[in-house]
Design a protein around this motif. Structure first.
Motif, mmCIF file in Angstrom:
data_model
loop_
_atom_site.group_PDB
_atom_site.id
_atom_site.type_symbol
_atom_site.label_atom_id
_atom_site.label_comp_id
_atom_site.label_asym_id
_atom_site.label_seq_id
_atom_site.Cartn_x
_atom_site.Cartn_y
_atom_site.Cartn_z
ATOM 1 N N ARG A 207 49.027 11.520 25.352
ATOM 2 C CA ARG A 207 49.728 11.086 24.149
ATOM 3 C C ARG A 207 50.844 12.048 23.762
ATOM 4 O O ARG A 207 50.753 13.260 23.991
ATOM 5 N N ARG A 208 51.850 11.490 23.138
ATOM 6 C CA ARG A 208 52.938 12.264 22.546
ATOM 7 C C ARG A 208 53.080 11.834 21.096
ATOM 8 O O ARG A 208 52.990 10.649 20.778
ATOM 9 N N LEU A 209 53.301 12.795 20.199
ATOM 10 C CA LEU A 209 53.437 12.495 18.778
ATOM 11 C C LEU A 209 54.674 13.179 18.220
ATOM 12 O O LEU A 209 55.008 14.301 18.612
ATOM 13 N N ALA A 210 55.335 12.487 17.313
ATOM 14 C CA ALA A 210 56.521 13.041 16.664
ATOM 15 C C ALA A 210 56.538 12.585 15.223
ATOM 16 O O ALA A 210 55.895 11.595 14.858
ATOM 17 N N TRP A 211 57.284 13.302 14.383
ATOM 18 C CA TRP A 211 57.370 12.946 12.970
ATOM 19 C C TRP A 211 58.725 13.348 12.421
ATOM 20 O O TRP A 211 59.415 14.223 12.955
ATOM 21 N N SER A 212 59.121 12.669 11.343
ATOM 22 C CA SER A 212 60.446 12.881 10.763
ATOM 23 C C SER A 212 60.420 14.014 9.751
ATOM 24 O O SER A 212 59.366 14.470 9.313
ATOM 25 N N GLU B 293 58.477 23.863 15.163
ATOM 26 C CA GLU B 293 58.138 22.441 15.173
ATOM 27 C C GLU B 293 57.904 21.953 16.594
ATOM 28 O O GLU B 293 56.974 21.179 16.845
ATOM 29 N N LYS B 294 58.725 22.410 17.531
ATOM 30 C CA LYS B 294 58.550 21.996 18.922
ATOM 31 C C LYS B 294 57.209 22.468 19.467
ATOM 32 O O LYS B 294 56.500 21.709 20.151
ATOM 33 N N MET B 295 56.843 23.712 19.171
ATOM 34 C CA MET B 295 55.558 24.226 19.621
ATOM 35 C C MET B 295 54.411 23.438 19.000
ATOM 36 O O MET B 295 53.432 23.093 19.666
ATOM 37 N N LEU B 296 54.521 23.126 17.700
ATOM 38 C CA LEU B 296 53.479 22.369 17.018
ATOM 39 C C LEU B 296 53.337 20.975 17.616
ATOM 40 O O LEU B 296 52.218 20.462 17.752
ATOM 41 N N GLN B 297 54.438 20.352 17.989
ATOM 42 C CA GLN B 297 54.369 19.036 18.605
ATOM 43 C C GLN B 297 53.570 19.069 19.904
ATOM 44 O O GLN B 297 52.786 18.152 20.191
ATOM 45 N N LEU C 131 47.920 15.381 10.218
ATOM 46 C CA LEU C 131 48.548 16.697 10.302
ATOM 47 C C LEU C 131 48.921 17.181 8.911
ATOM 48 O O LEU C 131 49.533 16.456 8.132
ATOM 49 N N MET C 132 48.547 18.424 8.604
ATOM 50 C CA MET C 132 48.966 19.085 7.374
ATOM 51 C C MET C 132 49.606 20.423 7.745
ATOM 52 O O MET C 132 49.026 21.180 8.536
ATOM 53 N N THR C 133 50.791 20.712 7.211
ATOM 54 C CA THR C 133 51.445 21.985 7.490
ATOM 55 C C THR C 133 51.520 22.820 6.217
ATOM 56 O O THR C 133 51.467 22.295 5.098
ATOM 57 N N PHE C 134 51.671 24.142 6.407
ATOM 58 C CA PHE C 134 51.647 25.084 5.294
ATOM 59 C C PHE C 134 52.770 26.102 5.450
ATOM 60 O O PHE C 134 53.106 26.510 6.567
ATOM 61 N N HIS C 135 53.331 26.536 4.320
ATOM 62 C CA HIS C 135 54.237 27.687 4.344
ATOM 63 C C HIS C 135 53.444 28.956 4.632
ATOM 64 O O HIS C 135 53.898 29.836 5.359
#
Length: 413
Positions: free
Chosen positions: A195-200, A85-89, A23-27
């Motif tokens: 599957r479920r994924l989460a990140w800090s 973030e919730k939607m992205l998850q 996963l890569m996120t962008f401003h």
């Protein structure tokens, strides 16, 4: 196909393909056209991104996909709301579920955009194409380098010489076979395929280094101790913490000559082995868990054991798929979690012409193992990710939160 890569191809289960999620996120989100241009520049120069897998007399081979079209692999997903973030998850969980299409190259890249300026890229790659370090190199370095430092390095590695280490390999494999099967807990429930994924949110790498030095520990020991504390509390909340019993973990060990992503040669494939360790969830205090883990890590010979398991994977990859699957299921019965630690790029990466804000990845959890926990450093920040089958939990965010709390305890102590 190289034997080690074939071994990972064979590890696919009906509800659990052996793939890596990045996963890569962008401003500010890149455009689809810019993403395709970067994919053509960085990824398509590696043959497996244009090749599909074919079976000939029971052996897997790479074959150029004559019908290859980039638009079949790089697609856009629009969300009719701000990309929180919730939607992205939720989106990442959907994209990480299911099996890849076997008649095409085993990868896909999804550009996710909402109504806000930000965006994300979700890359899904089968493990038979590359390990985590090689994939990070392929994604982060924009141009092919003709200098010697980035040339393919053949079979050299940090592993001991196979001929001279035969006895050590045999002892390592013998120790591995004698590791007891993991006890049945919520961590070893049957997989259901969702599957479920989460990140800090992330920690300063420098801050964690300072904390590790103050305790006479390594970064890896700090991370492993925090993960152990998180698993202890996760089990205790479910009434499944058994006094005096550790939790088995599979830890991938890099066997490439390079230890940093910037120094990895321009070759893909899998060049890592596995190290089995008991996570001391029975220890009550964070300091005791850190001390016990340090003792167990230093008592074992990680490189020799990892090299031995890599040779075993190569041998299995040369044989029939059913034998590889049998051994995979046998060995993964000895563990409840996969724990990966990958050193990502030390500076910022650009993709599609935009600076990548955050990076996270998730390794597969083969066999009956239904939980994988990953640690990644990128641009001075450390993040942890949890990937779980819903058979054990639909809330891996709880594991992430517990990890953050446990790491804070270690840093404050």
């Amino acid at each position: 196909m190289a034997p080690a890569d074939a071994a990972w191809l064979h590890k696919d289960e009906p509800n659990n393909p052996a793939d890596i999620i990045l996963l890569m996120t962008f401003h500010a989100s890149p455009t689809l056209e810019a993403v395709k241009a970067t994919v053509a520049e960085r990824l398509l120069r590696f043959d497996p991104f244009r090749q599909r897998v074919v079976e000939i007399h029971g052996r897997p081979y790479w074959e150029i996909d004559a019908d290859f079209k980039l638009e079949n692999h790089v697609v856009r997903h629009d969300v009719d709301s701000p990309l929180t973030e919730k939607m992205l998850q939720e989106v990442v969980a959907d994209l990480a579920t299911g099996n890849p299409e076997p008649e095409r190259p085993l990868w896909s890249l999804h550009l996710v955009r909402g109504t806000n300026p930000g965006g994300a890229l979700v890359l899904r790659v089968h493990h038979c194409i590359a390990d985590g370090l090689a994939l990070a190199h392929a994604v982060s370095l924009p141009k092919h380098s003709g200098d010697e430092s980035n040339a393919p390095r053949g079979e050299s590695s940090r592993a001991p010489n196979v001929v001279t280490q035969t006895g050590s390999y045999a002892r390592s494999l013998g120790r591995l076979l004698l590791v007891p099967f993991g006890r049945e807990t919520v961590l070893r429930q049957p997989l259901i395929g969702r599957r479920r994924l989460a990140w800090s949110t992330g920690y300063s790498l420098e801050m964690v280094k300072v904390g590790a030095r103050s305790r006479g520990a390594t970064l890896n020991e700090m991370f492993m101790a925090a993960l152990t504390g998180a698993l202890r509390r996760f089990l205790a909340e479910r009434g499944q913490l058994v006094p005096g019993r550790s939790i088995g973990a599979i830890v991938p060990v890099n066997l490439r000559p390079a230890r940093r992503v910037e120094d990895v040669g321009d070759s893909l494939g899998n060049r890592f082995g596995l190290f089995f360790i008991g996570l001391p969830v029975e220890e009550r205090s964070a300091q005791a868990r850190l001390k016990t883990l340090g003792q167990r890590i230093r008592a074992g010979d990680r490189l020799t054991e990892a090299s031995a398991t890599l040779e075993m994977l190569k041998a299995l990859g040369r044989g029939p798929a059913y034998l590889d699957r049998f051994m995979s299921r046998f060995l993964t019965r000895k563990a409840s979690v996969v724990v990966s630690n990958v050193p990502g790029p030390r500076g910022p990466v650009y993709f599609g012409g935009k600076r990548v804000r955050e990076v996270m990845f998730w390794e597969p959890h083969p066999g009956r193992v239904s939980l994988a926990m990953s640690i990644l450093t990128y641009d001075g920040t450390v993040r942890m990710g949890a990937r779980a089958d819903e058979g054990i939990t639909d809330d891996p965010h709880r594991l992430v939160a517990l990890f953050e709390e446990e790491l804070s305890v270690l840093l404050e102590g």
